[in-house]
Design a protein around this motif. Structure first.
Motif, PDB file in Angstrom:
ATOM      1  N   TRP A  35      -9.414 -31.823   2.736  1.00 27.79           N
ATOM      2  CA  TRP A  35      -8.727 -32.547   3.810  1.00 27.79           C
ATOM      3  C   TRP A  35      -9.638 -32.899   4.983  1.00 27.79           C
ATOM      4  O   TRP A  35      -9.436 -33.910   5.642  1.00 27.79           O
ATOM      5  CB  TRP A  35      -7.539 -31.713   4.295  1.00 27.79           C
ATOM      6  N   LYS A  37     -12.585 -33.917   4.812  1.00 23.75           N
ATOM      7  CA  LYS A  37     -13.463 -35.013   4.386  1.00 23.75           C
ATOM      8  C   LYS A  37     -14.902 -34.800   4.858  1.00 23.75           C
ATOM      9  O   LYS A  37     -15.568 -35.731   5.321  1.00 23.75           O
ATOM     10  CB  LYS A  37     -12.928 -36.364   4.886  1.00 23.75           C
ATOM     11  N   LYS A 228      -7.748 -35.972   9.703  1.00 25.64           N
ATOM     12  CA  LYS A 228      -8.571 -35.165   8.802  1.00 25.64           C
ATOM     13  C   LYS A 228      -8.618 -33.755   9.381  1.00 25.64           C
ATOM     14  O   LYS A 228      -9.348 -33.493  10.334  1.00 25.64           O
ATOM     15  CB  LYS A 228      -9.977 -35.747   8.702  1.00 25.64           C
ATOM     16  N   ASN A 271     -11.331 -33.600  12.212  1.00 17.95           N
ATOM     17  CA  ASN A 271     -12.531 -34.420  12.076  1.00 17.95           C
ATOM     18  C   ASN A 271     -12.187 -35.782  12.653  1.00 17.95           C
ATOM     19  O   ASN A 271     -11.376 -36.513  12.085  1.00 17.95           O
ATOM     20  CB  ASN A 271     -12.911 -34.524  10.587  1.00 17.95           C
TER      21      ASN A 271
END
Length: 309
Positions: A35, A37, A228, A271
C-alpha cells in the motif's frame, strides 16, 4: 499436461523448478504490491498455482532461503534494500470462502480478503465476523498478526488454521497453539497460512450488513484511505490511544522527505508521492522519539518492517 513453472530472466533458480506450475520471478519489484508503494525488490517472488504446488516448492527449497508470505501489503514497510530469500504471494486459488449453515463455521483460504470473508458470512446469515470488514488485509496476514478492528480481533473467532512450513509439511494448528496477544502470534517464521476456520453465530443478514456499513463509514470518515498508507502505524499502549499520544507530541502533519504523518488520523503515515521506505520508517522513528520525550510512553510499531535497510 500442466506447464512447468515459468522463471523470468536468466538468473538461475534456487531450486529445480521442473514440474512446478507457479510463477517464479527473480528480483521482483514489491513496491507495486504494498500500500505504501515504496521499497525494494524480492530476491525471488513465487506465485503458486495451488496448494500442492506451494507444498512442493517449499519441500524443494527445504529451508535453504528465508520465506515470507505477502498478502495485500497493507500493513507493511518493505525496506529499500529489498527482501532476501523468497516472497510467497497467494492468488485466487487461495481466496475461496465456504460456510457451513448449520455450524456457522466459515472456512476460507489464506488469500481471501477480509471484506470478502465478512460479506460471505453476511450473505449466509452468519454474524460475529463483521469486524473483518474493517481489516485491510488477507486471512493469512491477519491470522498471523491477530488482526482486529472495532472491538474484536481474530483470536476471538479463530478455530484453527492450516499452515505450510518452510520444509513443505502442512499442519493444522488450533488457535490455542498460536498464543495470541495484541497484534502478535507465535506462528513460526516462514510458515505460510493457507486456510483458516472461524466460528460465527446465527444472525440476521440485514443487521449484519448494517453493522458492516457502519464500520465502512467510520473508516472512511476517520482514516486516510485514499492515500498511499500502511494502516495503523503503532500499537495502542495499555489504556491509551496511539493517535492521541502522537497528536499531543505535535506530530500531526510532520514530514520527512516524501513521508508525512496524516492530518486526518495521526496514527497513519502516508507517502505523499515519492517517499522512500527509509523516509517512512525514519518518520515513524522520529514520531516515537517525540512521543517518548513528551509523554514518557514508548510506542511499538504495529506495521511490519521487512527487508534490508
Amino acid at each position: 499436461m500442466a506447464p512447468d513453472c515459468s522463471v523470468e530472466g536468466s538468473i538461475d533458480a534456487p531450486i529445480d523448478t521442473d514440474g512446478l506450475r507457479g510463477k517464479l520471478t527473480p528480483q521482483a519489484p514489491l513496491a507495486k504490491l504494498v500500500w505504501f508503494k515504496s521499497g525494494g525488490k524480492a530476491d525471488w517472488l513465487f506465485e503458486p498455482e495451488d496448494m500442492e504446488d506451494l507444498k512442493e516448492f517449499l519441500r524443494r527449497l527445504d529451508g535453504q532461503l528465508p520465506v515470507m508470505a505477502l498478502g495485500l501489503g497493507s500493513n507493511m514497510i518493505v525496506r529499500d534494500g529489498g527482501v532476501p530469500g523468497v516472497v510467497i504471494k497467494l492468488g485466487k486459488p487461495f481466496a475461496d470462502v465456504s460456510i457451513d449453515d448449520e455450524t456457522c463455521i466459515v472456512d476460507c483460504g489464506g488469500g481471501a480478503h477480509g471484506i470478502l470473508v465478512a460479506s460471505a458470512a453476511r450473505d449466509c446469515g452468519v454474524a460475529g465476523l463483521e469486524f473483518m470488514r474493517g481489516i485491510p488485509g488477507t486471512v493469512g496476514g491477519f491470522v498471523r498478526m491477530n488482526g482486529g478492528a472495532y472491538g474484536r480481533e481474530v483470536s476471538d473467532v479463530l478455530i484453527d488454521c492450516d499452515v505450510v512450513m518452510p520444509g513443505g509439511a502442512m499442519h493444522t494448528l488450533p488457535a490455542s497453539d498460536l498464543q495470541y496477544s495484541y497484534r502478535h502470534s507465535a506462528l513460526p517464521q516462514g510458515a505460510v497460512v493457507v486456510r483458516a476456520r472461524f466460528q460465527g453465530e446465527p444472525g440476521d443478514p440485514e443487521a449484519i450488513g448494517a453493522t458492516m456499513d457502519e464500520i465502512a463509514e467510520a473508516r472512511e470518515n476517520s482514516q486516510p484511505l485514499r492515500t498511499k498508507t500502511g494502516g495503523s502505524t503503532f500499537k495502542n499502549p495499555p489504556g491509551k490511544k496511539a493517535w492521541e499520544l502522537v497528536d499531543a507530541a505535535g506530530c500531526r502533519g510532520l514530514k520527512m522527505g516524501g513521508a508525512q504523518v496524516s492530518e486526518k488520523h495521526t496514527n497513519f503515515l502516508i507517502n505523499t508521492g515519492d517517499a522512500t521506505s527509509a523516509d517512512i520508517e525514519g518518520l515513524g522513528e522520529e514520531v516515537k522519539r517525540r512521543v517518548y520525550e513528551n509523554s514518557g510512553v514508548e510506542l511499538e510499531w504495529e506495521i511490519q518492517r521487512v527487508g534490508r535497510p
